[in-house]
Design an enzyme around this catalytic site. Structure first.
Site, mmCIF file in Angstrom:
data_model
loop_
_atom_site.group_PDB
_atom_site.id
_atom_site.type_symbol
_atom_site.label_atom_id
_atom_site.label_comp_id
_atom_site.label_asym_id
_atom_site.label_seq_id
_atom_site.Cartn_x
_atom_site.Cartn_y
_atom_site.Cartn_z
ATOM 1 N N ARG A 1 14.641 29.349 54.183
ATOM 2 C CA ARG A 1 13.211 29.909 54.216
ATOM 3 C C ARG A 1 13.087 31.371 53.985
ATOM 4 N NH1 ARG A 1 11.559 32.107 59.228
ATOM 5 N NH2 ARG A 1 9.405 31.864 58.780
ATOM 6 N N LYS B 1 5.015 43.160 63.670
ATOM 7 C CA LYS B 1 5.896 43.962 62.747
ATOM 8 C C LYS B 1 6.044 45.114 62.745
ATOM 9 C CE LYS B 1 5.221 39.686 59.721
ATOM 10 N NZ LYS B 1 6.651 39.168 59.682
#
Lengths: 356, 196, 319
Positions: free
Chosen positions: A233, A327
């Site tokens: 992924r 993030k």
């Protein structure tokens, strides 16, 4: 043991001479930009269990071979050696993981020698193995299964010679346990802190995804992962400066970089950081190897592909605030968006990852 | 409360009827009283009960309540460190079928559960209950130093001095919450102090 | 999603006891059989005269290094005829397809002492575990329940290699393995593994639980043979196919017979991979797996296709 200088020089020029710290001379060649594993197949991003078979991709792509070695190989390995010298806790293995370490060494050496015969070779005579790594100038004869015949443990030995971070997951009690790993180019998570955690615990801090049962479903899927059927992924984040070692351990040193972004320097300073994550079932130990291969690309390099330029602008613009915070984008998202907007004329983008 | 999945959730101790042996380790007088209440209705089991008590708040009376249970052994220790040294020594001699009960403040539970884990005891064999202060055991992710009894966040690391935000991310192996630099992106700019 | 498969040739076939036959296999499709972890099984595809059977067998210790695999098969009176086929029709030179190894009965490598308990043919995964622990210089003991010595498959080899770690129980003179008597005072980081007849597994697990052992320290391999039953019709809604499940055929085998690639892994009701949603049914599901919880069984909206059946006429699945 090392190889003669002549043999090393023969292949060394195929790799970049560059740094991922201090003067940050890292950059991508046009070929490296073209093969960059861009992670967005549409103009918006949300979590998904985006797991697919780790099948060979098109020639020259990042997924052409199970283990990807590229122009940054030699420089990345030098950066890893430096991280380990300064902090040995970046490579740890609990005592019950030795068999899995040998499995990993087998997987990596076999793949690298098969897919890059110019650079690596492996000869096996029963348990007697002979490994040659030309780019790094290494030659090693050792006995498979006997750790005293290698200069480091099998996991550390082989991963000092392979791009990507690697974690070894033990399967027991209906869960996967992060019981060994080498992690020197991570997106802000600590191997030392997470070592020994199960799959659900070590993904604990990820926002939103738990409520969507993402990790429960992924765990169930991975527990049934079979030999010979690896999966992969893509994951992504952003990094200011091409720093591989964005560890929590050193966050008090590199965190300040996030405040240095201005509309003038976005193109050179802000990087998209993509992780090509792949998982294999290992045969002898029944453990799973989880590889996290990091690819960096400057915004200035990314916008050379008009489709990617439009799309990254839209993805960042519409990202939910929790994700932007997780993030670590908060401090430089606005400046980055402003800079990227000049490359987004609002035209529709074609579906899929690849550039037009 | 945060929904970080690694954060420990303490339970309630309840004697397991079919356990071959009961091994209790508790710290502080409120924990001692709670253990005494929990085990006193199970008089017939007490022949197989060992109790270790950390008398950290100098409360002899609570210790006597434990002694009065009539357990096979009831041992007292003056500090957390001496209590846990004895806990390790006893763990090494335990056999299958034993049930472990831990009762005390958060930082004690953090350290004691990590010790049990390092001895190969599964977490299912360990019952826990928070009894006392909820100050945490914290590891500074930067210098790796452990800080005992942290009552609030942020806090300056007592080893390296970095200002730490104490996260809910928790390592059972280390028996500690993670402390990570809070002002890296704005040096000296600290959020308001929050107690746990 | 099906795993990798290998085309193999039987290179060796010999009797281990009067009722157990051993097969050694080697790949003939250019691949090399990979190493395996102790406790793994493979699926053999058996082309019997009447039907295609897919049976799971544990790998023997000699398989751990890869290259060749060995399994040992007990002749039983099962209605499907899989073991009879192995005994009567397979010999040196026979070719068949096998799956990649799958391990649903792994050693817990964190344990510091391992108790291995085998009954009869249940010795096959247990012997592989003993070998792996022996090579790794780990602490273990092996308890082996047999009818009598001639009946104990691999008995002499096990005793020669593992010596006093092997403890025997002869059922023909009334000896029985009991947890309380055989395993007093086991250190707290012990794990127990048992494989054998269903009744024996149940007894060992119950005894250990009653003595305060935790479920997490107890491991069992309970492979089920699908077993037969009355025929019934199954409708695969998404594929728009209807097929009759024969009396000696499993639901999964019938689905595969019509070319639908249904999920599966262990084919023995243990792993949960083949769980399938039931859209409609006109009877009662006979749940024969070890995976679904009691609540899920009672809900009746899911079935494990590898071992379970419908007692009724017509079953409609979301496949």
């Amino acid at each position: 043991m090392s190889l003669s200088t002549i043999e090393v020089d023969d292949v060394r020029h195929e790799f970049n001479s560059e740094t991922f710290r201090d003067d940050y001379t890292f950059s991508n060649s046009p070929e490296a930009i073209a093969r960059f594993p861009f992670p967005f197949d549409r103009d918006e991003y949300m979590y998904a269990v985006n797991i697919e078979q780790h099948m060979p991709g098109p020639p020259k792509s990042a997924t052409e071979f199970p283990i990807d070695i590229d122009e940054h190989y030699v420089a990345e390995m030098a950066d890893r050696a430096r991280v380990l010298k300064e902090d040995p806790l970046r490579c740890q293995s609990l005592p019950h993981m030795l068999m899995a370490e040998w499995d990993l060494l087998d997987l990596l050496m076999t793949s690298m020698a098969r897919d890059y015969p110019r650079w690596f070779s492996l000869e096996r005579d029963g348990r007697k193995w002979h490994w040659i790594n030309r780019p790094l100038g290494i030659e090693q004869r050792f006995v498979f299964g006997d750790p005293t015949t290698l200069p480091q443990g099998p996991m550390e030995y082989v991963t000092r010679q392979c791009q990507g971070d690697f974690c070894l997951l033990d399967q027991r009690d209906n869960n996967l346990w992060l019981d060994a790993g080498i992690v020197t180019s991570q997106a802000d998570w600590s191997l030392d802190f997470d070592l020994g955690m199960n799959f659900i615990e070590w993904h604990g801090p990820v926002p939103l995804a738990h409520n969507m049962n993402i990790f429960d479903r992924a765990l169930k899927f991975l527990m049934n992962l079979q030999q010979g059927r690896p999966v992969r992924r893509l994951n992504w984040t952003m990094t200011v400066n091409p720093r591989l070692d964005t560890s929590p351990e050193n966050y008090h040193r590199w965190g300040i970089d996030r405040t240095t972004v201005t509309p003038e320097n976005v193109g050179d300073k802000v990087h998209l950081r993509v992780e090509l994550q792949a998982l294999w079932r290992l045969p002898r130990s029944n453990a799973i190897v989880f590889s996290i291969r990091c690819y960096l690309i400057k915004m200035g390099e990314l916008v050379t592909q008009p489709k990617w330029a439009r799309r990254i602008h839209r993805v960042l613009r519409d990202l939910p605030p929790e994700l932007a915070e997780y993030k670590g984008l908060t401090n430089y998202r606005a400046a980055t968006l402003e800079w990227l907007s000049q490359y987004d004329d609002g035209a529709p983008t074609s579906p899929g990852f690849y550039p037009d | 409360m945060s929904d970080i999945k690694s954060r420990p959730i303490w339970g309630r101790i309840r004697p397991v009827a079919h356990a071959a042996r009961h091994f209790v380790c508790c710290e502080g007088s409120s924990a001692a009283r709670h253990v005494a209440e929990t085990f006193s209705p199970n008089a017939e089991a007490l022949k197989q009960v060992t109790i270790l008590y950390g008398n950290t708040d100098r409360n002899e009376e609570a210790g006597h309540t434990l002694d009065a249970l009539g357990a096979e052994a009831s041992l007292h220790y003056p500090t957390r460190q001496t209590l846990l040294i004895s806990f390790k020594a006893h763990l090494k001699r335990l056999h299958m079928g034993a049930q472990i009960y831990l009762c005390g403040p958060e930082a004690f539970l953090n350290e004691a559960t990590a010790i049990a884990e390092s001895h190969g005891v599964l977490k299912e064999a360990v019952q826990t209950e928070l009894c006392g202060a909820n100050a945490r055991r914290v590891q500074c992710v930067h210098c790796k130093g452990l800080i005992e009894n942290v009552a609030y966040t942020p806090i300056a690391c007592e080893h390296c001095g970095v200002n730490l935000m104490v996260r809910d991310h928790y390592s059972r192996r280390l028996g500690a919450f993670m402390g990570v630099c809070v002002d890296a992106e704005a040096p000296g700019d600290l959020p308001a102090r929050e107690s746990f | 999603m099906a795993g990798e498969s290998f085309l193999v040739r039987v290179t060796h076939a010999d009797p281990v006891t009067t009722s157990v036959k051993r097969l050694r296999m080697q790949a003939i499709d250019g691949k090399t059989l990979p190493p395996a972890s102790a406790g793994s099984h493979i699926i053999l595809t058996l082309k019997t005269p009447n039907r295609l059977l897919k049976n799971a067998y544990s790998l023997l210790p000699s398989s751990l290094d890869g290259g060749t695999y060995e399994v040992a098969v007990l002749r039983t009176e099962d209605s499907r005829g899989g073991s009879t086929f192995v005994h009567d029709a397979l010999s040196e030179g026979s070719e068949l397809t096998i799956s990649t190894p799958v391990n649903l009965f792994p050693i817990n490598r964190r344990a510091r002492h391992h108790v291995l308990v085998a009954g009869g043919i249940g010795i096959t995964p247990i012997a592989a575990m003993a070998e792996e622990l022996f090579r790794d210089n780990r602490s273990f003991e092996l308890h082996y329940c047999i009818r009598n010595e001639p009946n104990g498959a691999f008995l002499k080899d096990l005793q020669a290699r593992y010596g006093e770690r092997v403890h025997l129980y002869h059922s023909d003179i009334g000896e029985r393995f009991g947890v309380a008597k055989a395993l007093p005072q086991q250190r707290i980081d012990t794990h127990l593994y048992v494989c054998g007849p269903e009744g024996m597994i149940g007894a060992v697990l119950n005894d250990a639980s009653a003595l305060g052992w935790l479920q997490e320290n107890l491991h069992a391999e309970r492979f089920l043979s699908p077993g037969g039953g009355d025929p019934f019709d199954v409708v695969l809604r998404r594929s728009d196919i209807e097929v009759t499940v024969g009396e000696h055929e499993s639901l999964l085998e019938a689905i595969e017979r019509v070319g639908v690639d249904a999920p599966h892994l262990c084919r023995g009701g243990a792993c949960g991979q083949c769980r399938c949603s039931v859209v409609e049914k006109d009877g009662i599901i006979q749940h024969r797996d070890h995976y679904l919880t009691q609540e899920e069984r009672e809900a009746g909206d899911a079935i494990m296709t590898c071992v379970s059946r419908l007692k009724g006429q017509r079953l409609e699945l979301d496949l």
